[in-house]
Design an enzyme around this catalytic site. Structure first.
Site, PDB file in Angstrom:
ATOM      1  CG  ASP A 193    -109.945 -76.631 -61.176  1.00 41.46           C
ATOM      2  OD1 ASP A 193    -109.659 -76.451 -59.985  1.00 41.46           O
ATOM      3  OD2 ASP A 193    -109.987 -77.760 -61.706  1.00 41.46           O
ATOM      4  CG  HIS A 196    -112.456 -79.750 -58.380  1.00 44.48           C
ATOM      5  ND1 HIS A 196    -112.419 -79.357 -57.060  1.00 44.48           N
ATOM      6  CD2 HIS A 196    -111.394 -79.139 -58.974  1.00 44.48           C
ATOM      7  CE1 HIS A 196    -111.393 -78.551 -56.860  1.00 44.48           C
ATOM      8  NE2 HIS A 196    -110.759 -78.397 -58.021  1.00 44.48           N
ATOM      9  CG  MET A 236    -107.615 -71.370 -63.158  1.00 43.53           C
ATOM     10  SD  MET A 236    -106.440 -72.329 -64.135  1.00 43.53           S
ATOM     11  CE  MET A 236    -106.565 -73.909 -63.293  1.00 43.53           C
ATOM     12  CG  MET A 257    -106.995 -71.612 -58.312  1.00 45.48           C
ATOM     13  SD  MET A 257    -106.606 -72.966 -59.427  1.00 45.48           S
ATOM     14  CE  MET A 257    -108.256 -73.539 -59.782  1.00 45.48           C
ATOM     15  CG  MET A 294    -103.821 -75.966 -54.283  1.00 48.99           C
ATOM     16  SD  MET A 294    -105.104 -76.690 -55.315  1.00 48.99           S
ATOM     17  CE  MET A 294    -104.190 -77.186 -56.778  1.00 48.99           C
ATOM     18  CG  ASP A 326    -107.234 -79.755 -57.083  1.00 55.21           C
ATOM     19  OD1 ASP A 326    -107.012 -80.480 -58.058  1.00 55.21           O
ATOM     20  OD2 ASP A 326    -107.720 -78.608 -57.170  1.00 55.21           O
ATOM     21  N   GLY A 327    -104.565 -82.241 -57.407  1.00 54.79           N
ATOM     22  CA  GLY A 327    -103.393 -82.088 -58.267  1.00 54.79           C
ATOM     23  C   GLY A 327    -102.533 -83.335 -58.333  1.00 54.79           C
ATOM     24  CB  SER A 331    -110.496 -81.390 -62.112  1.00 54.19           C
ATOM     25  OG  SER A 331    -110.207 -80.207 -62.841  1.00 54.19           O
ATOM     26  N   GLY A 341    -103.754 -78.512 -65.252  1.00 54.40           N
ATOM     27  CA  GLY A 341    -103.968 -79.928 -65.016  1.00 54.40           C
ATOM     28  C   GLY A 341    -102.749 -80.717 -65.486  1.00 54.40           C
ATOM     29  N   GLY A 342    -102.689 -81.982 -65.150  1.00 51.85           N
ATOM     30  CA  GLY A 342    -101.668 -82.876 -65.681  1.00 51.85           C
ATOM     31  C   GLY A 342    -100.277 -82.739 -65.083  1.00 51.85           C
ATOM     32  CG  HIS A 344    -109.993 -74.818 -56.698  1.00 49.60           C
ATOM     33  ND1 HIS A 344    -108.975 -75.650 -57.148  1.00 49.60           N
ATOM     34  CD2 HIS A 344    -109.369 -73.866 -55.960  1.00 49.60           C
ATOM     35  CE1 HIS A 344    -107.807 -75.200 -56.705  1.00 49.60           C
ATOM     36  NE2 HIS A 344    -108.022 -74.126 -55.992  1.00 49.60           N
TER      37      HIS A 344
HETATM   38  C1  DX5 Z   1    -105.031 -77.119 -60.830  1.00 46.82           C
HETATM   39  C2  DX5 Z   1    -106.487 -77.433 -60.556  1.00 46.82           C
HETATM   40  C3  DX5 Z   1    -106.781 -78.869 -60.507  1.00 46.82           C
HETATM   41  C4  DX5 Z   1    -106.456 -79.622 -61.764  1.00 46.82           C
HETATM   42  C5  DX5 Z   1    -106.209 -81.052 -61.385  1.00 46.82           C
HETATM   43  O1  DX5 Z   1    -104.814 -75.772 -60.665  1.00 46.82           O
HETATM   44  O2  DX5 Z   1    -106.885 -76.871 -59.325  1.00 46.82           O
HETATM   45  O3  DX5 Z   1    -108.117 -79.117 -60.092  1.00 46.82           O
HETATM   46  O4  DX5 Z   1    -107.468 -79.552 -62.724  1.00 46.82           O
HETATM   47  O5  DX5 Z   1    -105.799 -81.716 -62.520  1.00 46.82           O
HETATM   48  P1  DX5 Z   1    -104.907 -83.044 -62.452  1.00 46.82           P
HETATM   49  O6  DX5 Z   1    -105.703 -84.057 -61.704  1.00 46.82           O
HETATM   50  O7  DX5 Z   1    -104.752 -83.373 -63.906  1.00 46.82           O
HETATM   51  O8  DX5 Z   1    -103.623 -82.690 -61.776  1.00 46.82           O
HETATM   52 ZN    ZN Z   2    -108.896 -77.520 -58.472  1.00 48.75          ZN
END
Ligand code: DX5
Ligand code: ZN
Length: 217
Positions: A35, A33, A37, A68, A137, A175-176, A8, A144-145, A66
């Protein structure tokens, strides 16, 4: 088929995105990947078309987008034009997910559907025949994190069973909060694609971490 790894880019270094993309191009990573948002569906804003177009120029790997964002149908064509190969939309984000998925397919992209940790697998029964992949999810989307939510494991098993009983060819992506410790159980539960942000980009050697995630079996 062995599982795929999709880093990601939310956790990449945006001041040196080219460097990170080159690293991913050299690495065993299968997909990028991305993201997106909107600050409405999730309490965060990431990046949009301009960045995706630039990433498209810099890699031949598959772009797994992805979304969101609320009512993604408004923007599907533009994400395809920006370079998306796979477009995933959230069940929770649109009034008519089936219509959105059909639109993605009509654009010649692969169609994915996403559910949040609090959404049951059963809601997928109305769309599962229209999708190429389901993204589960394993954190609440937005950042992230975060830590992996263990309740994702029974959902993977239930989804796997649903796909099998309907004799469909649908991939499962998670994912996550994915790391080198929990990926073993994920792969063994039937996950086809592991998304990882922080685990890869915060590691001392991201290329090697990708290789380690790939070699889990
Ligand atoms: C969260 C995203 C993820 C995120 C994953 O909303 O959809 O793709 O970047 O990050 P990690 O692997 O750090 O949880
Ligand atoms: Zn994602």
């Amino acid at each position: 088929m062995s599982h795929l790894v999709a880093p990601s880019l939310l956790s990449a270094n945006f001041l040196n995105l080219e460097g990170d993309i080159k690293m991913l191009n050299r690495s065993d990573a299968d997909w990028f990947h991305l993201d997106v948002m909107d600050g409405l569906f999730v309490p965060n804003i990431s990046f949009g078309f301009a960045i995706i177009e630039q990433i498209r120029e810099a890699t031949t790997k598959i772009l797994d987008v992805h979304l969101m964002i609320v009512e993604p149908t408004r923007y599907l064509e533009r994400f395809k034009k920006a370079g998306a190969d796979i477009i995933s939309i959230h069940m929770e984000a649109c009034k008519n997910p089936l219509e959105a998925l059909k639109t993605i397919k009509s654009l010649q992209a692969k169609a994915g559907v996403v559910i949040n940790p609090g959404t049951p697998v059963s809601v997928l029964s109305e769309v599962i025949r229209e999708v190429d992949l389901v993204l589960l999810m394993s954190v609440n989307p937005g950042f992230g994190g975060q830590s992996f939510i263990p309740g994702t494991i029974p959902k993977i098993i239930e989804l796997k069973q649903m796909i099998k009983s309907l004799q469909l060819n649908v991939m499962i992506e998670v994912d996550g909060g994915i790391n080198l410790q929990n990926s073993f159980e994920l792969v063994h539960s039937g996950v086809d694609i592991l998304v990882a942000g922080n685990t890869i980009f915060a590691s001392a050697d991201p290329c090697q971490t990708i290789q380690q995630l790939k070699s889990i079996h």
